[in-house]
Motif scaffolding. Structure first.
Motif, mmCIF file in Angstrom:
data_model
loop_
_atom_site.group_PDB
_atom_site.id
_atom_site.type_symbol
_atom_site.label_atom_id
_atom_site.label_comp_id
_atom_site.label_asym_id
_atom_site.label_seq_id
_atom_site.Cartn_x
_atom_site.Cartn_y
_atom_site.Cartn_z
ATOM 1 N N ILE A 1 0.854 -1.269 0.067
ATOM 2 C CA ILE A 1 -0.052 0.250 0.108
ATOM 3 C C ILE A 1 0.901 1.292 -0.026
ATOM 4 O O ILE A 1 0.531 2.075 -0.900
ATOM 5 N N ASN A 2 1.942 1.190 0.761
ATOM 6 C CA ASN A 2 2.810 2.393 0.787
ATOM 7 C C ASN A 2 3.553 2.661 -0.335
ATOM 8 O O ASN A 2 3.995 3.978 -0.583
ATOM 9 N N TYR A 3 4.318 1.169 -0.712
ATOM 10 C CA TYR A 3 5.395 1.756 -1.541
ATOM 11 C C TYR A 3 5.066 1.074 -3.164
ATOM 12 O O TYR A 3 5.805 1.424 -3.899
ATOM 13 N N GLY A 4 4.115 0.201 -3.192
ATOM 14 C CA GLY A 4 4.024 -0.504 -4.418
ATOM 15 C C GLY A 4 2.708 -0.377 -5.032
ATOM 16 O O GLY A 4 2.430 -1.513 -5.619
ATOM 17 N N ARG A 5 1.776 0.416 -4.629
ATOM 18 C CA ARG A 5 0.722 0.276 -5.190
ATOM 19 C C ARG A 5 0.249 0.173 -6.602
ATOM 20 O O ARG A 5 -0.578 -0.453 -6.961
ATOM 21 N N TYR A 6 1.126 0.886 -7.390
ATOM 22 C CA TYR A 6 0.812 1.329 -8.671
ATOM 23 C C TYR A 6 1.991 0.561 -9.716
ATOM 24 O O TYR A 6 1.777 0.375 -10.788
ATOM 25 N N ILE A 7 3.036 -0.337 -8.678
ATOM 26 C CA ILE A 7 4.027 -0.818 -9.663
ATOM 27 C C ILE A 7 4.007 -2.354 -9.678
ATOM 28 O O ILE A 7 4.649 -3.123 -10.423
ATOM 29 N N ALA A 8 2.983 -2.994 -8.866
ATOM 30 C CA ALA A 8 2.863 -4.379 -8.753
ATOM 31 C C ALA A 8 1.219 -4.430 -8.642
ATOM 32 O O ALA A 8 0.467 -3.852 -8.208
ATOM 33 N N PRO A 9 0.908 -5.801 -9.213
ATOM 34 C CA PRO A 9 -0.511 -6.272 -9.083
ATOM 35 C C PRO A 9 -0.936 -6.228 -7.457
ATOM 36 O O PRO A 9 -0.234 -6.596 -6.677
ATOM 37 N N PRO A 10 -2.150 -5.987 -7.477
ATOM 38 C CA PRO A 10 -2.788 -6.031 -6.060
ATOM 39 C C PRO A 10 -2.439 -7.106 -5.246
ATOM 40 O O PRO A 10 -2.852 -7.045 -4.066
ATOM 41 N N TYR A 11 -2.443 -8.149 -5.750
ATOM 42 C CA TYR A 11 -2.429 -9.669 -4.880
ATOM 43 C C TYR A 11 -0.936 -10.100 -4.599
ATOM 44 O O TYR A 11 -0.743 -10.880 -3.908
ATOM 45 N N THR A 12 0.055 -9.099 -4.860
ATOM 46 C CA THR A 12 1.493 -9.477 -4.890
ATOM 47 C C THR A 12 1.851 -9.690 -3.385
ATOM 48 O O THR A 12 2.385 -10.602 -3.021
ATOM 49 N N PHE A 13 1.090 -9.130 -2.386
ATOM 50 C CA PHE A 13 1.516 -8.960 -1.047
ATOM 51 C C PHE A 13 1.018 -10.518 -0.400
ATOM 52 O O PHE A 13 1.933 -10.984 0.434
ATOM 53 N N LEU A 14 0.334 -11.132 -1.192
ATOM 54 C CA LEU A 14 0.013 -12.600 -0.777
ATOM 55 C C LEU A 14 1.218 -13.462 -0.777
ATOM 56 O O LEU A 14 1.199 -14.492 -0.317
ATOM 57 N N PHE A 15 2.274 -13.239 -1.593
ATOM 58 C CA PHE A 15 3.222 -14.127 -1.597
ATOM 59 C C PHE A 15 4.650 -13.729 -0.835
ATOM 60 O O PHE A 15 5.447 -14.431 -0.576
ATOM 61 N N SER A 16 4.211 -12.553 0.189
ATOM 62 C CA SER A 16 5.464 -12.463 0.953
ATOM 63 C C SER A 16 5.551 -13.453 2.124
ATOM 64 O O SER A 16 6.733 -13.605 2.448
ATOM 65 N N ALA A 17 4.842 -14.263 2.352
ATOM 66 C CA ALA A 17 4.952 -15.393 3.506
ATOM 67 C C ALA A 17 5.755 -16.495 2.830
ATOM 68 O O ALA A 17 6.720 -17.016 3.551
ATOM 69 N N ILE A 18 5.613 -16.563 1.685
ATOM 70 C CA ILE A 18 6.377 -17.635 0.972
ATOM 71 C C ILE A 18 7.907 -17.020 0.851
ATOM 72 O O ILE A 18 8.708 -17.990 0.932
ATOM 73 N N TRP A 19 7.970 -16.093 0.289
ATOM 74 C CA TRP A 19 9.306 -15.196 0.475
ATOM 75 C C TRP A 19 9.803 -15.561 1.662
ATOM 76 O O TRP A 19 11.156 -15.778 1.686
ATOM 77 N N PHE A 20 9.400 -15.111 2.511
ATOM 78 C CA PHE A 20 9.902 -15.198 4.081
ATOM 79 C C PHE A 20 10.293 -16.620 4.428
ATOM 80 O O PHE A 20 11.569 -16.755 4.726
ATOM 81 N N TRP A 21 9.359 -17.568 4.275
ATOM 82 C CA TRP A 21 9.737 -18.891 4.836
ATOM 83 C C TRP A 21 10.979 -19.486 3.835
ATOM 84 O O TRP A 21 11.343 -20.535 4.382
#
Length: 104
Positions: free
Chosen positions: A55-75
């Motif tokens: 919301i703060n940094y990538g609202r218009y540069i990435a698809p709106p569902y991108t944040f859903l991959f953050s847990a996969i990236w973290f683990w």
């Protein structure tokens, strides 16, 4: 793998990632449900942080569902950090056609 290897130069972060799997193993020996609760809670927290970051940094540069991959990236980091430690102790990791011996 390369990013986990680069994390070696950040001792607090690298130690945090290295400690997650042993902590979850110890918790599993105490009670099998505790590591699952920790995994789910951490994944939800990471996903929420990913949502705030998007919301703060990538609202218009990435698809709106991108944040859903953050847990996969973290683990991936707790697993690849152990591999990076092994690679560091055995002489480095291959990258760009050569072997990088020093992290960072």
């Amino acid at each position: 793998m390369r990013y986990a290897y680069e994390n070696i130069v950040f001792p607090m972060r690298f130690t945090f990632y290295l400690s997650l799997l042993p902590i979850m193993l110890v918790l599993y020996m105490i009670d099998t449900k505790i590591p699952l609760i920790l995994f789910v809670t951490t994944s939800i927290a990471i996903t929420f942080c990913g949502l705030l970051g998007q919301i703060n940094y990538g609202r218009y540069i990435a698809p709106p569902y991108t944040f859903l991959f953050s847990a996969i990236w973290f683990w991936f980091y707790p697993i690849t950090s152990w591999i990076a430690l092994y690679k560091y102790l055995t002489g480095g990791v291959y990258f760009g056609g050569g072997k990088v011996k020093k992290a960072g």
